[in-house]
Write an enzyme that holds these catalytic residues in place. Structure first.
Site, short mmCIF file in Angstrom:
data_model
loop_
_atom_site.label_atom_id
_atom_site.label_comp_id
_atom_site.label_asym_id
_atom_site.label_seq_id
_atom_site.Cartn_x
_atom_site.Cartn_y
_atom_site.Cartn_z
N HIS A 57 42.21 13.05 -8.09
CA HIS A 57 42.70 14.23 -7.38
C HIS A 57 43.97 13.86 -6.62
O HIS A 57 43.90 13.25 -5.54
CB HIS A 57 41.62 14.78 -6.44
CG HIS A 57 42.01 16.05 -5.74
ND1 HIS A 57 41.20 17.17 -5.73
CD2 HIS A 57 43.10 16.39 -5.04
CE1 HIS A 57 41.79 18.13 -5.04
NE2 HIS A 57 42.95 17.68 -4.59
N HIS B 128 48.39 15.19 -5.94
CA HIS B 128 49.39 16.27 -6.05
C HIS B 128 50.76 15.62 -6.22
O HIS B 128 51.57 15.60 -5.30
CB HIS B 128 49.38 17.15 -4.80
CG HIS B 128 48.13 17.94 -4.62
ND1 HIS B 128 47.99 19.25 -5.06
CD2 HIS B 128 46.93 17.61 -4.09
CE1 HIS B 128 46.77 19.69 -4.78
NE2 HIS B 128 46.10 18.70 -4.19
N LYS C 279 53.97 17.63 -5.24
CA LYS C 279 54.35 17.83 -3.83
C LYS C 279 54.82 16.53 -3.18
O LYS C 279 55.44 16.55 -2.11
CB LYS C 279 53.15 18.33 -3.03
CG LYS C 279 52.66 19.73 -3.40
CD LYS C 279 51.60 20.19 -2.39
CE LYS C 279 51.17 21.62 -2.64
NZ LYS C 279 50.16 21.76 -3.70
N HIS D 210 39.79 23.43 -6.06
CA HIS D 210 39.77 23.11 -4.63
C HIS D 210 38.75 24.08 -4.02
O HIS D 210 38.92 25.29 -4.16
CB HIS D 210 41.13 23.35 -3.99
CG HIS D 210 42.14 22.28 -4.26
ND1 HIS D 210 42.62 22.00 -5.51
CD2 HIS D 210 42.77 21.43 -3.41
CE1 HIS D 210 43.50 21.02 -5.43
NE2 HIS D 210 43.61 20.64 -4.17
N GLU E 22 37.88 24.19 1.52
CA GLU E 22 38.62 23.19 2.32
C GLU E 22 38.86 23.78 3.71
O GLU E 22 39.98 24.12 4.08
CB GLU E 22 39.94 22.81 1.64
CG GLU E 22 40.63 21.63 2.31
CD GLU E 22 41.95 21.25 1.64
OE1 GLU E 22 42.30 21.84 0.62
OE2 GLU E 22 42.64 20.36 2.18
N ASP F 26 44.46 12.58 -2.94
CA ASP F 26 45.02 13.88 -2.55
C ASP F 26 46.53 13.74 -2.30
O ASP F 26 47.20 12.98 -2.97
CB ASP F 26 44.28 14.46 -1.34
CG ASP F 26 44.24 15.99 -1.36
OD1 ASP F 26 44.70 16.59 -2.34
OD2 ASP F 26 43.75 16.59 -0.38
N ASN F 27 47.03 14.40 -1.26
CA ASN F 27 48.48 14.45 -1.04
C ASN F 27 49.01 13.13 -0.48
O ASN F 27 48.29 12.41 0.22
CB ASN F 27 48.79 15.57 -0.05
CG ASN F 27 48.32 16.91 -0.56
OD1 ASN F 27 47.12 17.15 -0.64
ND2 ASN F 27 49.24 17.76 -0.93
ZN LIG Z 1 44.21 18.72 -3.36
#
Ligand SMILES: [Zn+2]
Length: 450
Positions: A95, A97, A100, A244, A247, A344-345
């Site tokens: 997972h 991104h 971004k 997602h 969250e 994640d990010n």
């Molecule tokens: Zn995410």
């Protein structure tokens, strides 16, 4: 570690050598090793660490033998003595991104809240042509690879014509990284997108690129029908789903339950992965447990993103966060739900930090979730389990498997989790790779810093 400091044979692709005096997490060894037994002195309480002492024979990029470290090495082949350092299988990060990533200085999050992250990300979208996406996404992959990751799944924002642009860049990267990092992409849209006719085009684009259909699930009008529609579109094209989900710290957010019920009702045969699931952490225990049982029954997989949750959840200026939003990790494990941990990010408005380092994710998660005492099979949450989520037979050490390994100096979980492990050696197909991380300055022009 700079690979020039290593034995010369580690730089040869067809080398035949032994990795001597390794310690392997018991949870990361497959059934090809029939003799595996944890080191008694470490596995017994109070240390309770299940590690297997072994020598590994590596030939032409594969592991061809794993023998107990108690046996002397009678061989003419060269050996690299790793002095009881832990040896892990390469990681899978299911997972991320990448689209971004590294945009922090262009569109930072002014107060660190979730709402501000959404606004900053939206403001950044106007930059997202191929010339902007490609260098940033490849930067993230270079970090992953250097840290020892062999498979990455990324979500791609797909609103307003972005899908075609981002999936094309993703496809180019997937080809360029083939054999190094297995790359997968998930379409990311708000769930009300599934009310629109364009959802069909999106699902077709995802199918065209061999991707996974996804979306962001919150309590909202029409949510049940939107989830249903996503399943329907996935089913018709044989796609997996990756959402997602919940969250937030709203106990009434029960998208997870809706996804599980929908999968069961439809008899959906694809894989379904749910990310975040933060609201479980603030729900009444009997309600949460009933949802966990449903997840198990439906075969839903979960991925937790603890570092990003800690950054965003319960953030109010000048106030200590009380609830950290990380989902119920030990309970998910108890209910035998497949649970992965992921990045994640990284360096964007949703998380200002992060470096696609799965050992950092593991270390932080163990500390945040108290996943030790004993650590048990949690190492699978960054190796075997996310690889399975991605449909890959990887993330295990075994005879006949590719020699895709990460060698640490730490000789125990205590030593491993105490230091940052920046000096690890990453072996891919039997050869040590260059673990130099990309320089942030490379992206200055891309993000408008120069
Ligand atoms: Zn995410």
């Amino acid at each position: 570690m700079n690979s020039t400091a290593l034995p010369e044979f580690l730089n040869r692709s067809s080398a035949h050598y032994w990795l001597q005096n390794a310690r392997l997490p018991l949870a990361c060894i497959d059934e090809s090793v029939s003799w595996k037994a944890a080191i008694a002195a470490l596995s017994a309480p109070p240390i309770s660490e299940d590690l297997v002492a072994a020598h590994l024979e590596i030939r032409d990029g594969r592991i061809v033998a794993i023998i107990p470290a108690s046996q002397p090495l009678a061989t003419d082949q060269p050996a690299w003595d790793v002095r009881q350092g832990l040896v892990w299988p390469c990681f899978a990060d299911c997972h991320t991104h990448l689209d971004k990533g590294q945009t922090w200085f262009r569109n930072p999050n002014p107060d660190g809240t979730f709402d501000s992250a959404l606004k900053a990300a939206e403001a950044d979208h106007s930059n997202w042509n191929a010339e902007d996406l490609y260098p940033r996404m490849s930067f993230g992959l270079r970090c992953s690879y250097a840290h020892g990751t062999q498979a990455v799944r990324t979500h791609l924002d797909c609103l307003d014509g972005q899908a075609k642009i981002s999936f094309a860049v993703f496809d180019r990267l997937r080809q360029e990284w083939a054999g190094k990092v297995a790359l997968q992409a998930v379409s990311l849209v708000p769930m009300d997108y599934y009310d629109r006719p364009e959802a069909v085009t999106l699902a077709d684009t995802v199918a065209e690129y061999g991707g996974i259909l996804g979306g962001v699930i919150y309590p909202q009008p029409g949510m049940l029908a939107q989830v249903e529609r996503a399943f329907e579109l996935a089913e018709a094209r044989g796609l997996d789903l990756d959402f997602h989900v919940d969250e937030s710290l709203d106990p009434n957010a029960e998208g997870l339950r809706v996804v599980a019920e929908t999968k069961l009702r439809r008899g959906f045969e694809g894989k379904v992965n749910c990310g975040h699931c933060c609201s479980l952490s603030v729900q009444a225990s009997d309600r949460a447990q009933a949802t966990l049982a449903l997840l198990k029954q439906a075969g839903i997989r979960v991925v937790s993103l603890p570092m990003c949750n800690l950054y965003l959840q319960d953030r109010q200026p000048g106030r200590m966060p009380r609830y950290r939003g990380v989902t119920l990790l030990p309970e998910l494990r108890q209910f035998e739900v497949a649970i992965a941990l992921a990045s994640d990010n990284c360096r964007d408005a949703f998380f200002a930090y992060g470096d696609h380092d799965m050992m950092e994710v593991f270390t932080q998660s163990v500390r945040i979730g108290q996943l030790d005492r004993p650590i048990g099979d949690w190492p699978q949450a960054v190796t075997r389990t996310p690889a399975q989520t991605m449909g890959l037979d990887a993330g295990l050490i075994g005879v006949g498997r590719p020699a895709d390994l990460v060698v640490f100096k730490g000789r125990s979980f205590s030593e491993l989790l105490a230091r940052h492990q920046g000096d690890r050696v990453v072996i891919r197909n039997g050869t040590a790779i260059d673990t130099t991380l990309p320089d942030y300055a490379e992206l200055d022009e891309v993000i408008g810093l120069s």
